[in-house]
Design a protein around this motif. Structure first.
Motif, mmCIF file in Angstrom:
data_model
loop_
_atom_site.group_PDB
_atom_site.id
_atom_site.type_symbol
_atom_site.label_atom_id
_atom_site.label_comp_id
_atom_site.label_asym_id
_atom_site.label_seq_id
_atom_site.Cartn_x
_atom_site.Cartn_y
_atom_site.Cartn_z
ATOM 1 N N ASP A 1 0.780 -1.192 -0.140
ATOM 2 C CA ASP A 1 -0.400 0.204 0.073
ATOM 3 C C ASP A 1 0.458 1.020 0.075
ATOM 4 O OD1 ASP A 1 0.849 0.404 2.684
ATOM 5 O OD2 ASP A 1 -1.253 -0.451 3.647
ATOM 6 N N ASP A 2 0.267 2.427 -0.175
ATOM 7 C CA ASP A 2 1.305 3.480 0.036
ATOM 8 C C ASP A 2 0.675 3.839 1.623
ATOM 9 O OD1 ASP A 2 -1.534 4.180 -0.062
ATOM 10 O OD2 ASP A 2 -2.043 5.405 -1.315
ATOM 11 N N SER A 3 0.832 3.349 2.412
ATOM 12 C CA SER A 3 0.876 4.111 3.932
ATOM 13 C C SER A 3 2.224 4.836 4.091
ATOM 14 C CB SER A 3 0.680 2.937 4.586
ATOM 15 O OG SER A 3 1.243 2.455 4.660
#
Length: 209
Positions: free
Chosen positions: A105-107
């Motif tokens: 993800d892009d967290s």
């Protein structure tokens, strides 16, 4: 600047650190391993300094993603190595660690799949795989080439001249969420656990007592 005096700091590559005070419950590496010349040395060093059952948590780019493999989003030449889940598992196995979980993800960091729509349109029409020369002109490049100042009218001109790129950017957040849902985003965080010498689980052994 305030001096760091409450814990030890080593100013040299991780594998070259010879003496550390004891073992550790966790080692982390955030966007490090794709930049080093010998990733295996980092995996081995992490295993060496971890206590049995300790965690190695690291983030790398995902070479199995569309962004990395087809959209030229890797930071070449600063990225020296490219990782997939299978290559990570081989590194871990060699270093006596086992993958616990991964999350794409892009967290923490982003690898936005710019150009995804152009890629899929080319593939749908049976066109050859994209080359770097096939990547779309950006809005800034368009303004520079046309000697435009970049106002609303100029942005509209760009949108009309580059409909696929404009639609790509408009739908980009939707495609990113789809990648994250499918766990195919361009960034992956892995959590691995160090195994005891015999390869068993220290937690299973504790339960058996």
């Amino acid at each position: 600047a305030f001096p760091i005096d409450d814990f030890e700091v080593h100013r040299l590559p991780f594998p070259e650190i010879e003496e550390l005070s004891g073992t550790f419950d966790a080692v982390t590496a955030w966007a490090v391993l794709e930049h080093v010349h010998d990733p295996m040395a980092y995996f081995r060093k992490a295993a060496q300094v971890l206590a049995p059952g300790g965690l190695f948590v690291f983030l790398v780019t995902n070479f199995a993603s569309v962004s990395s493999r087809h959209l030229f989003r890797e930071d070449v030449p600063r990225h020296l190595y490219f990782f997939t889940r299978s290559t990570v598992e081989r590194y871990l196995e060699t270093a006596n660690m086992r993958l616990v979980v991964s999350r794409s993800d892009d967290s923490i960091f982003e690898m936005r799949p710019l150009g995804w729509l152009r890629y899929f349109v080319r593939r749908a029409f049976g066109r050859p795989p994209m080359r770097f020369e096939d990547t779309a002109e950006t809005r800034i490049e368009y303004f520079r080439r046309k000697s435009l100042r970049g106002g609303v009218k100029d942005s509209l001109r760009f949108a009309i001249a580059n409909p696929i790129t404009s639609l790509d950017r408009l739908l980009l957040p939707v495609y990113e969420r789809w990648q994250i849902w499918r766990q195919t985003y361009g960034i992956v965080t892995f959590v691995a656990r160090k195994l005891p010498v015999d390869g068993g689980s220290p937690f299973n052994a504790a339960l058996a007592k």
